[in-house]
Design a protein around this motif. Structure first.
Motif, mmCIF file in Angstrom:
data_model
loop_
_atom_site.group_PDB
_atom_site.id
_atom_site.type_symbol
_atom_site.label_atom_id
_atom_site.label_comp_id
_atom_site.label_asym_id
_atom_site.label_seq_id
_atom_site.Cartn_x
_atom_site.Cartn_y
_atom_site.Cartn_z
ATOM 1 N N ARG A 1 -5.409 -1.737 0.493
ATOM 2 C CA ARG A 1 -6.498 -1.363 1.414
ATOM 3 C C ARG A 1 -7.206 -2.614 1.931
ATOM 4 N N ALA A 2 -7.428 -3.558 1.026
ATOM 5 C CA ALA A 2 -8.119 -4.792 1.431
ATOM 6 C C ALA A 2 -7.277 -5.568 2.450
ATOM 7 N N THR A 3 -5.973 -5.665 2.204
ATOM 8 C CA THR A 3 -5.079 -6.389 3.113
ATOM 9 C C THR A 3 -4.996 -5.695 4.475
ATOM 10 N N SER B 1 -3.470 2.453 -8.929
ATOM 11 C CA SER B 1 -4.861 2.296 -8.503
ATOM 12 C C SER B 1 -5.154 0.843 -8.126
ATOM 13 N N THR B 2 -4.654 -0.088 -8.927
ATOM 14 C CA THR B 2 -4.864 -1.513 -8.654
ATOM 15 C C THR B 2 -4.173 -1.929 -7.363
ATOM 16 N N ILE B 3 -2.921 -1.522 -7.194
ATOM 17 C CA ILE B 3 -2.151 -1.896 -6.008
ATOM 18 C C ILE B 3 -2.765 -1.296 -4.751
ATOM 19 N N ARG B 4 -3.199 -0.041 -4.818
ATOM 20 C CA ARG B 4 -3.770 0.613 -3.641
ATOM 21 C C ARG B 4 -5.056 -0.091 -3.193
ATOM 22 N N SER C 1 5.448 -8.422 -6.864
ATOM 23 C CA SER C 1 4.229 -7.623 -6.686
ATOM 24 C C SER C 1 3.962 -6.792 -7.937
ATOM 25 N N TRP C 2 5.019 -6.193 -8.488
ATOM 26 C CA TRP C 2 4.881 -5.393 -9.715
ATOM 27 C C TRP C 2 4.455 -6.260 -10.900
ATOM 28 N N LEU D 1 7.535 2.719 -6.337
ATOM 29 C CA LEU D 1 6.215 3.223 -5.951
ATOM 30 C C LEU D 1 5.449 2.162 -5.171
ATOM 31 N N ILE D 2 5.445 0.944 -5.669
ATOM 32 C CA ILE D 2 4.726 -0.137 -4.991
ATOM 33 C C ILE D 2 5.286 -0.369 -3.592
ATOM 34 N N ALA D 3 6.611 -0.401 -3.481
ATOM 35 C CA ALA D 3 7.237 -0.631 -2.174
ATOM 36 C C ALA D 3 6.863 0.468 -1.191
#
Length: 274
Positions: A254-256, A247-250, A182-183, A156-158
């Protein structure tokens, strides 16, 4: 002082290869690739994975398992086998969705998948509780559930990185380690940061990985509840945790990518980033 020496030994000793790694990779690939897998098939594959892990657990030793090192090494080893789709393929597989709507769809599918792992594991445990000798397989079953849930979340993260236009390049093993890190750290990847795509996990990443794997392992223990109460509890915990991680990763991605968060109920397309 003792704790420092223990950490140093963990970081310096090269992990032993996992026996049956080709079969291990194949099982993880199947369990993370099929978005519509039925409970019976998922339970059968989990049982097969549990038997494979049970054969390898004694090689890791009690200390390695208790500290989460064995589980962490397993996740790093199988990461290159996790099927990661590019943004065009993802959009095609999700009815042409793009941007935040596509990200929402990915999170929904991944949450359903980790929910299914909890439910299938709980159902398998319920069967085992009717046959006491099979309770000896419980630790391996928990390890299998933990590994699959972690792999689904890594996938999912990838794929969220793809959605937000943050392409992570490199050989499969290097990309796999990057997404596992990242996870473990619950942070998006910024390819421009020095050391992001290193050839090996650093001490901090290894420690974070062990901690995360043990946390997911603890979550998996709820599936061992009597009858089907474990299935319900494991399913609910997995769904909630996967959504929270997404939610945290998204927010980080978005910031990056320089993308503002959407307003409530709003879905916007994202810049290509290619």
């Amino acid at each position: 002082m003792t704790g420092d020496l223990e950490k140093r030994r963990d970081d310096e000793v090269e992990p032993a290869p996992v026996g049956g790694s080709a079969e291990l990779g194949e099982l993880i690939g199947r369990l993370t690739a099929d978005e519509d897998m039925d409970r019976e098939t998922r339970g059968r594959l989990l049982g097969r994975l549990a038997r494979l892990l049970g054969q390898n657990a004694r090689r890791a030793g009690a200390a390695g398992i208790a500290r989460g090192r064995w589980l962490g090494d397993l996740l790093v080893e199988v990461a290159p086998h996790i099927p990661i789709r590019d943004r065009e393929t993802l959009s095609a597989h999700h009815r042409g969705l793009t941007g935040e709507a596509l990200a929402d769809s990915l999170v929904r599918v991944a949450s359903n998948a980790t929910t299914g792992v909890g439910a299938a594991g709980g159902a398998l445990a319920a069967v085992q509780f009717t046959a006491p000798p099979l309770l000896l397989t419980a630790p391996a079953q928990l390890a299998a559930e933990t590994l699959v849930v972690a792999a689904i979340e890594v996938k999912l993260i990838a794929e969220l990185h793809e959605v937000y236009g943050i392409r992570v390049e490199g050989p499969g093993a290097v990309r796999g380690r990057a997404f596992v890190t990242s996870w473990a750290k619950q942070r998006g990847i910024n390819p421009l940061e020095a050391g992001t795509l290193g050839s090996a996990l650093g001490s901090a990443a290894k420690a974070a990985l062990r901690k995360r794997m043990l946390r997911v392992f603890g979550r998996s223990m709820t599936t061992m509840g009597p009858l089907l109460t474990g299935a319900a509890a494991g399913a609910a915990l997995n769904r909630s945790a996967t959504k929270a991680l997404a939610s945290t990763i998204r927010a980080d991605l978005r910031a990056t990518a320089g993308v503002p968060p959407p307003l409530p109920g709003e879905h916007r397309g994202l810049p290509s980033g290619d």
